[in-house]
Design an enzyme around this catalytic site. Sequence first.
Site, PDB file in Angstrom:
ATOM      1  N   TYR A 115     -40.358 -35.630   4.036  1.00  0.00           N
ATOM      2  CA  TYR A 115     -39.688 -34.528   3.271  1.00  0.00           C
ATOM      3  C   TYR A 115     -39.982 -34.856   1.976  1.00  0.00           C
ATOM      4  O   TYR A 115     -40.715 -33.822   1.232  1.00  0.00           O
ATOM      5  CB  TYR A 115     -38.257 -34.565   3.563  1.00  0.00           C
ATOM      6  N   GLY A 128     -22.189 -46.257   5.361  1.00  0.00           N
ATOM      7  CA  GLY A 128     -21.637 -47.406   4.500  1.00  0.00           C
ATOM      8  C   GLY A 128     -20.256 -47.396   4.123  1.00  0.00           C
ATOM      9  O   GLY A 128     -19.274 -47.084   5.052  1.00  0.00           O
TER      10      GLY A 128
END
Lengths: 310, 310
Positions: free
Chosen positions: B146, B206
């Site tokens: 991308y 995370g």
Amino acid sequence: MRILITGSAGFVGSHLVERFLNEGHTVIGVDNYISGQVSNTDLFRDHPRFTFIEADVSHGIPYTGEKLDWVMHFASPASPPHYQQFPVETLMVGAQGTQNGLELAHAHGAGFFLASTSEVYGDPHVHPQPETYWGNVNPIGVRSCYDEAKRYAEAITMAYHRSRGVNTRIIRIFNTYGPRMRPDDGRVITNFVHQALRGEPLTVYGDGSQTRSFQYIDDLVEGISRLMMVKYHEPVNLGNPDEFTMIELASKTMNLVESKIDLVNLDLPADDPKQRRPDIGLAWKIIKWRPLKGIDSGLNRVFDEQKIKS
Amino acid sequence: MRILITGSAGFVGSHLVERFLNEGHTVIGVDNYISGQVSNTDLFRDHPRFTFIEADVSHGIPYTGEKLDWVMHFASPASPPHYQQFPVETLMVGAQGTQNGLELAHAHGAGFFLASTSEVYGDPHVHPQPETYWGNVNPIGVRSCYDEAKRYAEAITMAYHRSRGVNTRIIRIFNTYGPRMRPDDGRVITNFVHQALRGEPLTVYGDGSQTRSFQYIDDLVEGISRLMMVKYHEPVNLGNPDEFTMIELASKTMNLVESKIDLVNLDLPADDPKQRRPDIGLAWKIIKWRPLKGIDSGLNRVFDEQKIKS
């Protein structure tokens, strides 16, 4: 092996053709001469194991022969004056050209070898550049037609490797020189050698303190040959880490002609990298490769070739 | 005006269709539904000034109608789960798709408007990101299909502007949200809203300290509309600089459902940027644009839309 090389009439491509023919392989060369030279095709035209196809690989690779073992994608304008003259073609050979090579390799179950470039590092903030460095490239600058095309070429090569299982290789080629460069290549070694032979002042951009490292073509070809033999799919730097300022290189060129030549200073081109030098620890680790030819003897070889021609 | 929009069935594309139809323009939508939604085409199917062409713009834009005023290239998978599922298609719509749009614009003497992305900045070392920042993108990472496709799209857009005189615009779109996002978009606002509505724990990657800024779709559309009216060819950031940690966003989402929801922590995906925030000084300077909708009222709108649907 049967090896198809795009950009076979280019500087690096023609040395690969020579190497593979000498090793007994069958070689199919493809070029559209946008920056390749007909003289480089003529060198091998009569060789029984060499075939040449004149085609623009961005529009397809019209190969219909027997099963290929390798597709080596070395087609692209590579010197700043050339790729800036053909920005759209340069972008296309990085995108469509690379993809056409990947599709051909996939169809033949062949390996795919991408010639990428140190230009993917742009104007680097890390020095020397290891393969893990992500680079500092201006996506919209006048060099982006080449730099971004090559970054894209790496990305699509990894995509075909990951999602379609193509057996790929990627090298990042640092400045390379040697016989058969175009006289109007526009890069510093060609410029200096031709200017020195004509007794003209050597053109130095900026103050000449920017550094470059130069790899002799035979070293690069040896690295390519070794990398084909190992299964390593991420990019590998191939370059010579010996670093010179442009002033030092001018001085070495003057030594060859044994006369004092003037320097003429021009402005630095836009986005010109201030320094570029490969970290070649990875190539040493995986293929026990390091460059063997120093700048003095390499320059000498180029100089001799040009003296014979001129 | 007559405006062709690639990716017309996508999230941003469908809002552009709506805006231009409401302003009295004629709109040709093009989509192949690789990530667009048929429901977004259905919204306008009966409108007298809307035409839809189902096509993959990477293989050509089969438009044969009257003279276009604008080609707006908004086609591409844009969320990480989608583009990683279709890496080659994502690379192609950035390269061949962009080039097909540029060629169409060139043939019609139309403007060309490229939807680029904040992803060209990668995992930025400069914060917030001005348009002059060259970015920090991994060319061979799993997101590179991308990121590099969009960097290439910018490079080829500039090449057509510089060498062929196409009247181009480039925007770098930062995180944008609003009605009509795919439920499986995979990005945080969609995830949080759907999880909250189902009473499921909110997924935080995370430790949730990474920050993002979120722009409401109406603000983006207003910026696009304004940029069409000025001749400015280099990239322009369009995004909301209000920055939140994922933990803060989770908390705002919980406020909407007025109940305490658990968080579940998953590992950060590869190459996930730690922070991203636009410098929008340039957009203010050239088109007097800044986002007007805050996160609380924007989240509320998305929440209401989803409640009605579910």
